[in-house]
Design a protein around this motif. Structure first.
Motif, PDB file in Angstrom:
ATOM      1  N   SER A 256       0.340  -1.497  -0.070  1.00 32.19           N
ATOM      2  CA  SER A 256       0.096   0.309   0.317  1.00 32.19           C
ATOM      3  C   SER A 256       0.783   1.498  -0.326  1.00 32.19           C
ATOM      4  O   SER A 256       0.537   2.482   0.147  1.00 32.19           O
ATOM      5  CB  SER A 256      -0.716   0.139   1.247  1.00 32.19           C
ATOM      6  OG  SER A 256      -0.109   0.487   2.506  1.00 32.19           O
ATOM      7  N   ASN A 257       2.008   1.567  -0.048  1.00 29.44           N
ATOM      8  CA  ASN A 257       2.912   2.641  -0.013  1.00 29.44           C
ATOM      9  C   ASN A 257       2.697   4.020  -1.063  1.00 29.44           C
ATOM     10  O   ASN A 257       2.968   4.556  -0.979  1.00 29.44           O
ATOM     11  CB  ASN A 257       4.423   1.803   0.027  1.00 29.44           C
ATOM     12  CG  ASN A 257       5.602   2.897   0.823  1.00 29.44           C
ATOM     13  OD1 ASN A 257       5.271   3.516   0.954  1.00 29.44           O
ATOM     14  ND2 ASN A 257       6.439   2.395   0.388  1.00 29.44           N
ATOM     15  N   PRO A 258       2.878   2.831  -2.290  1.00 25.49           N
ATOM     16  CA  PRO A 258       2.703   3.442  -3.413  1.00 25.49           C
ATOM     17  C   PRO A 258       1.209   4.511  -2.987  1.00 25.49           C
ATOM     18  O   PRO A 258       1.328   5.980  -3.916  1.00 25.49           O
ATOM     19  CB  PRO A 258       2.378   2.575  -4.900  1.00 25.49           C
ATOM     20  CG  PRO A 258       3.431   1.990  -4.522  1.00 25.49           C
ATOM     21  CD  PRO A 258       3.219   1.552  -3.004  1.00 25.49           C
ATOM     22  N   SER A 259      -0.031   3.960  -2.816  1.00 25.94           N
ATOM     23  CA  SER A 259      -1.028   4.793  -2.374  1.00 25.94           C
ATOM     24  C   SER A 259      -0.612   6.097  -1.356  1.00 25.94           C
ATOM     25  O   SER A 259      -1.351   6.989  -1.725  1.00 25.94           O
ATOM     26  CB  SER A 259      -2.457   3.628  -2.287  1.00 25.94           C
ATOM     27  OG  SER A 259      -1.571   3.453  -1.078  1.00 25.94           O
ATOM     28  N   LEU A 260       0.089   5.299  -0.177  1.00 20.39           N
ATOM     29  CA  LEU A 260       0.009   6.246   0.763  1.00 20.39           C
ATOM     30  C   LEU A 260       0.969   7.464  -0.038  1.00 20.39           C
ATOM     31  O   LEU A 260       0.083   8.492   0.514  1.00 20.39           O
ATOM     32  CB  LEU A 260       0.733   5.262   1.772  1.00 20.39           C
ATOM     33  CG  LEU A 260       1.661   6.005   3.200  1.00 20.39           C
ATOM     34  CD1 LEU A 260       0.214   7.154   3.420  1.00 20.39           C
ATOM     35  CD2 LEU A 260       2.139   5.810   3.666  1.00 20.39           C
ATOM     36  N   ARG A 261       1.846   7.361  -0.717  1.00 24.57           N
ATOM     37  CA  ARG A 261       2.914   9.026  -1.686  1.00 24.57           C
ATOM     38  C   ARG A 261       1.592   9.221  -2.092  1.00 24.57           C
ATOM     39  O   ARG A 261       1.633  10.501  -1.967  1.00 24.57           O
ATOM     40  CB  ARG A 261       3.671   7.377  -2.583  1.00 24.57           C
ATOM     41  CG  ARG A 261       4.736   8.727  -2.508  1.00 24.57           C
ATOM     42  CD  ARG A 261       5.327   9.118  -3.699  1.00 24.57           C
ATOM     43  NE  ARG A 261       6.716   9.665  -4.133  1.00 24.57           N
ATOM     44  CZ  ARG A 261       6.332  10.392  -4.880  1.00 24.57           C
ATOM     45  NH1 ARG A 261       4.802  10.451  -5.687  1.00 24.57           N
ATOM     46  NH2 ARG A 261       6.953  11.709  -5.010  1.00 24.57           N
ATOM     47  N   HIS A 262       1.185   8.963  -2.908  1.00 28.28           N
ATOM     48  CA  HIS A 262       0.133   9.598  -4.027  1.00 28.28           C
ATOM     49  C   HIS A 262      -0.970  10.641  -3.112  1.00 28.28           C
ATOM     50  O   HIS A 262      -0.636  11.741  -3.254  1.00 28.28           O
ATOM     51  CB  HIS A 262      -0.560   8.547  -4.897  1.00 28.28           C
ATOM     52  CG  HIS A 262      -1.631   9.199  -5.539  1.00 28.28           C
ATOM     53  ND1 HIS A 262      -1.428  10.156  -6.476  1.00 28.28           N
ATOM     54  CD2 HIS A 262      -3.215   9.577  -5.221  1.00 28.28           C
ATOM     55  CE1 HIS A 262      -2.314  10.718  -7.165  1.00 28.28           C
ATOM     56  NE2 HIS A 262      -3.237   9.974  -6.666  1.00 28.28           N
TER      57      HIS A 262
END
Length: 784
Positions: A256-262
């Motif tokens: 879920s790290n990419p969605s957190l960054r966005h």
């Protein structure tokens, strides 16, 4: 209470459960569920709680009257046993869908803690010794009750109740509710949820700013006049390809790290707190702080919101489930390389069942491990579908070229175009071969091309380091370093690469462990203009690659020294550390040349010593495979301490000036405090703590009454050789027990270390640098 549809199911045959020891280890025995509860066997289950942020309410289910324990009482949103051979997260997802009719992806589930429930009910007929994995699903709004489809044999009703009201009912031991002792382990549920929604925004922003201020901003530039126009055009494409390494790395850290960054970027301008979250996230590239033993500085309450329109049955006027993408408070040791609920035993049993070629792939650098049952659940396939969990083992291998295909295809296209433009034949070969490797998953030729690189434009890109995989140390993360070669400095360092075989022959370990085939290691000094991917928190000053033992054996390794990074760290960090922590008499010996020279020797020493080894039983293996998660820390300690030994050796051979002796030891001492500040969860910090404490224990480092340290020149040489011998011998024997013993004894935050670090924090000496890359930023901004 609204009417809820009921899902009537045919009674199935009794499920089997894995029997555990009292310490939660699998015994290899499985028994029918009824027998497990009759005999009081330890076993595993899942608890899934659904929490609505807007109303601060938990969803409860009313247990069916036919249940053999706590019939008709209000309980957890969803729960169930983990059947024999099944996994925790898949069970949690399946139970939620079966009992309540909610189908959610894995990124909705946050593992909070493991709870051991030991109790006896039904007049002693039902003994529950159960290890429960407690999950939280966080939704923005309550799910309408009419959206649920209840499993008649398990659930008779559902309702929402406020967190505080539910806690008070449990405290009062209300007979309508299944009992949980909120003053013991289960109280964590209420503490975790309450804490994350009651934090003061101003205080959080100030704390994040304080954490961010531990980094000194510095602009890293380089002279591009030596590059041809074609190379400058190629550079633009290479920087764009390098940026893609960031995207892959984010996914490798956690799903879920990419969605957190966005999400953080999208909301970064809304307030001081949101800006602070975003800025500190950019430093760490995850919600875990690199300088704080990977302690989480964000929670799932800060994370991205996703909308699922078909997670439940449709309800007029309701769009669907809005949930927070979850991540655990404790950083997962397997990152996103393995299923989050996989343990070492499961992996080893599966690996040992594989043919030899697949074993190598399973433990290799360039693959991820996944679950068949999860794939089935994601695709909504039936249990009878080929590849279902009817197999004995649930794990399977996915090569990087398949797992990250969308990213790697784009990066490969950019590198091929850059290769067509590059003026250097060796750079052309590197870029084309690396592009091919991205799609074939075979990195051998591209790594050889990297070692042979002879170009003004110096490029490192691909999967290399294994620090993120702390469960085994097998899997490589993607990274990129782009620089301009410093030809003058590179020419001066040929001595070190040429002496590797001599150093190997004279290493302080038994001759039987030494290699006769160490190859001279080329060293390139570059001025860094951009990095990406697995470059987070503390910045690297150099690297020695590749890590692939096949290439190390065939060709050795190559080193890249990032000179402008080293200069920035020395000026902004090491000089202030020396002033604060080194005695006045020895401060003059802390200089850049000795700091940089030891860094060179550190990288050289990655290329010597044990790599491919023969175990006591005659079997061939590698140090990495035998030491597993301990390998990175011990290898960093080896390179450091053997590097110090090697400098002394070269001085004694009149290959380096004798004036280096005192300065190299004192600069090394000052460097200990620099690296330990990275934290004892990080391989370099862990390795440095081991060295400092060992040398301090041997009297080589001395603490004075004023809190300053000095080097005892008469004791340091023997202490360095002694520790070098111990580490090299552990590696040569593949002795994981001895490695663990050494790390447990010396990899600790001792009082002398703590006092020094407290002093540095009090005077606000930066812990590391935070580089800006104006050249690369200009390229990327033009492409937006």
């Amino acid at each position: 209470m609204a009417t809820v549809p009921v899902n009537k199911q045919v009674t199935q045959e009794e499920e089997y459960l894995d029997v555990l020891t009292k310490t939660a280890q699998k015994t290899g025995i499985s028994k029918p569920r009824g027998d497990v509860h009759r005999d009081g066997d330890y076993h595993r289950a899942v608890h899934v709680w659904i929490y609505a942020e807007s109303t601060q309410q938990l969803l409860l289910q009313k247990r069916a009257e036919c249940k053999d324990s706590w019939p008709g009482q209000w309980d957890i949103s969803s729960a169930g046993h983990i059947s024999a051979g099944d996994s925790s997260l898949v069970t949690a997802r399946r139970e939620l869908e079966e009992e309540l009719g909610i189908a959610l992806p894995k990124d909705a589930f946050e593992l909070l803690f493991v709870f051991l429930q030991e109790c006896v009910v039904n007049d002693g007929k039902f003994i529950n010794n159960e290890y429960n994995d407690v999950y939280l699903v966080t939704t923005r709004e309550p799910i309408p009750l009419e959206a649920f489809t209840l499993q008649e044999s398990e659930v008779s009703a559902v309702k929402y109740i406020s967190l505080e009201e539910y806690r008070s009912l449990l405290v009062k031991e209300d007979p309508d509710y299944v009992p949980y002792d909120v003053n013991e382990q289960y109280g964590q549920l209420f503490e975790i949820i309450s804490k994350r929604y009651k934090q003061n925004a101003e205080a959080r922003a100030l704390l994040l700013q304080k954490q961010l201020n531990r980094y000194a901003r510095v602009s890293l530039e380089a002279e591009l006049t030596g590059l041809s126009n074609a190379d400058k055009e190629a550079l633009t494409l290479i920087v764009k390809a390098a940026r893609i390494m960031d995207q892959i790395f984010l996914l490798q850290v956690w799903y879920s790290n990419p969605s957190l960054r966005h999400w953080l970027e999208l909301h970064g301008d809304e307030s001081l707190l949101e800006k602070s979250k975003w800025m500190y996230y950019l430093v760490n590239k995850s919600p875990w702080s690199s300088l704080d033993e990977n302690e989480a500085f964000l929670t799932t309450a800060d994370s991205a919101v996703k909308l699922l329109t078909k997670a439940t049955k449709s309800v007029p006027g309701w769009n669907g489930v809005e949930y927070r993408t979850a991540f655990p408070v404790v950083k997962p040791p397997g990152a996103n390389f393995y299923p989050p609920d996989m343990d070492k035993m499961e992996f080893e049993l599966w690996k040992n069942s594989l043919p030899e070629d697949q074993k190598k792939e399973a433990t290799g650098f360039f693959s991820v491990i996944k679950r068949k049952s999860e794939r089935i659940l994601d695709n909504s396939l039936s249990a009878s579908t080929p590849g279902s969990t009817a197999d004995v083992h649930d794990l399977y291998i996915v090569p990087y070229s398949e797992e990250y295909n969308n990213f790697l295809s784009e990066a490969a296209d950019l590198l091929h175009k850059a290769g067509d433009l590059a003026s250097s034949s060796s750079l052309k070969k590197l870029l084309h071969s690396k592009a091919d490797a991205f799609l074939s998953n075979d990195y051998y030729d591209s790594d050889i091309a990297w070692m042979d690189l002879d170009s003004k434009l110096d490029i490192t890109i691909g999967p290399y380091e294994t620090y993120e995989d702390t469960i085994f140390g097998y899997k490589a993360t993607f990274e990129a370093f782009i620089g301009v070669r410093d030809d003058e400095a590179t020419a001066q360092l040929k001595l070190f690469g040429d002496q590797l075989q001599v150093l190997e022959k004279n290493l302080p370990m038994d001759d039987v462990y030494k290699s006769e085939d160490v190859i001279a290691a080329p060293i390139r000094v570059v001025q860094l203009i951009y990095n990406s991917g697995d470059v987070k928190g503390p910045q690297t000053v150099a690297f020695n690659l590749p890590n692939d033992e096949r290439i190390v054996n065939d060709r050795g390794t190559s080193m890249v020294m990032l000179k402008n990074v080293s200069e920035a760290k020395f000026k902004l960090i090491l000089e202030p550390i020396a002033e604060a922590c080194i005695t006045k008499e020895q401060q003059k010996f802390v200089d850049f040349d000795s700091f940089f020279t030891h860094t060179i020797c550190h990288e050289c020493c990655h290329g010597i010593g044990p790599h491919t080894i023969t175990l006591p039983n005659g079997q061939k293996s590698t140090v990495r495979l035998e030491l597993q998660e301990l390998h990175s820390a011990l290898e960093e300690a080896k390179a450091d301490i053997v590097g110090l030994w090697a400098l002394r050796f070269l001085v004694n051979k009149d290959l380096l000036p004798k004036t280096l002796l005192k300065s190299m030891y004192v600069s090394f001492l000052a460097g200990c405090f620099r690296s330990v500040r990275f934290g004892l969860e990080e391989a370099h910090g862990k390795g440095q703590a081991l060295q400092f404490n060992y040398l301090f224990d041997k009297g080589a480092f001395v603490l004075h009454h004023n809190g300053a340290f000095s080097v005892d020149y008469e004791k340091v040489e023997d202490a360095v050789e002694s520790l070098s011998r111990e580490i090299l011998t552990i590696q040569a024997r593949g002795d994981k027990d001895a490695a663990n013993t050494l790390l447990l004894k010396y990899c600790v935050m001792t009082q002398p270390l703590r006092n020094a670090l407290d002093k540095l924090e009090a005077i606000k000496v930066p812990v590391d640098i935070l580089p800006d890359f104006p050249i690369a930023n200009e390229i990327l901004n033009k492409s937006v």
